[in-house]
Design a protein around this motif. Structure first.
Motif, mmCIF file in Angstrom:
data_model
loop_
_atom_site.group_PDB
_atom_site.id
_atom_site.type_symbol
_atom_site.label_atom_id
_atom_site.label_comp_id
_atom_site.label_asym_id
_atom_site.label_seq_id
_atom_site.Cartn_x
_atom_site.Cartn_y
_atom_site.Cartn_z
ATOM 1 N N VAL A 81 0.820 -1.217 0.000
ATOM 2 C CA VAL A 81 0.000 0.000 0.000
ATOM 3 C C VAL A 81 0.852 1.264 0.000
ATOM 4 O O VAL A 81 0.349 2.352 0.282
ATOM 5 N N GLN A 84 -0.503 4.088 -2.262
ATOM 6 C CA GLN A 84 -1.709 4.721 -1.733
ATOM 7 C C GLN A 84 -1.390 5.613 -0.538
ATOM 8 O O GLN A 84 -1.932 6.714 -0.399
ATOM 9 N N LYS A 103 2.739 7.324 -8.537
ATOM 10 C CA LYS A 103 2.228 5.973 -8.775
ATOM 11 C C LYS A 103 2.885 5.319 -9.985
ATOM 12 O O LYS A 103 3.107 4.113 -10.012
#
Length: 220
Positions: A81, A84, A103
């Motif tokens: 993660v 994120q 990203k």
């Protein structure tokens, strides 16, 4: 009688000429393909923007309330993660890029044996690559500190990213070498396939000798 004897000879010389031309053409196919591939690879290496890569390391440390196995599991989870967490945190502000760029150009790798996360960023600028890697690592540390009460593990930055001094993208000579090798391989495949097809066409075109049957007459 002379025409019947010379006819097959003239027909037989045509396949020889075709095969000779095919061999001569095959001799030049591989060098030409190597040259074209080398020029294409060198041109790609010259026109492509150099890419720089920097890596930062984050360590997950167990507290007195948990064990090393739990720290290893949380390291795997944080690695999944990381993008994120960076998008929700201030990593884009620290790195000076958008969350979309983070990203697309930041990757994380975890180890199955150690609770460590490597954060690697790639950019056309060396300083930006280092700032992106450090920004994502800092976001992981900040998030881990906020969640320490429930996870019982500490997330610390083990090593900051070092500004790269040389690009990771292939240089012009290396790109030309790879292009030449690819061109030579393609030319070799063409040489292996082309003569076989020509022979099949030659054998299919040249007719074989025909024999005329003379009817037999019965004597009365």
């Amino acid at each position: 009688m002379i025409d019947n004897m010379n006819g097959p000879r003239r027909a037989g010389t045509w396949p020889g000429r075709v095969m000779a031309r095919t061999r001569a053409l095959s001799f030049w196919i591989v060098p030409v393909c190597v040259l074209i591939g080398a020029l294409a690879g060198g041109g790609y290496g010259m026109l492509r923007t150099p890419q720089y890569s920097a890596t930062s390391y984050v360590l997950v440390v167990p507290t007195d309330k948990t064990d090393p196995a739990a720290a290893l599991g949380f390291a795997q989870a944080y690695g999944r993660v990381a993008s994120q967490v960076a998008a929700l945190g201030d990593a884009q502000v620290w790195a000076g890029v958008s969350s979309k760029v983070l990203k697309e150009n930041v990757t994380t790798v975890t180890s199955p044996d150690a609770p460590m996360i490597s954060v690697t960023a790639t950019s056309s600028r060396a300083q930006t690559a280092a700032s992106m890697a450090d920004g994502v690592a800092r976001s992981l540390v900040l998030n881990g500190t906020q969640m320490q009460g429930s996870t019982n593990v500490r997330v610390v930055q083990f090593s900051r990213a070092v500004k790269p001094t040389s690009p990771v993208s292939p240089s012009v000579p290396l790109a030309a070498l790879v292009g030449g090798a690819a061109g030579g391989l393609l030319g070799g495949l063409v040489v292996l396939v082309r003569p076989k097809r020509r022979r099949d066409e030659v054998h299919a075109t040249v007719p074989g000798p025909s024999t005329a049957s003379v009817p037999q007459t019965e004597s009365v």
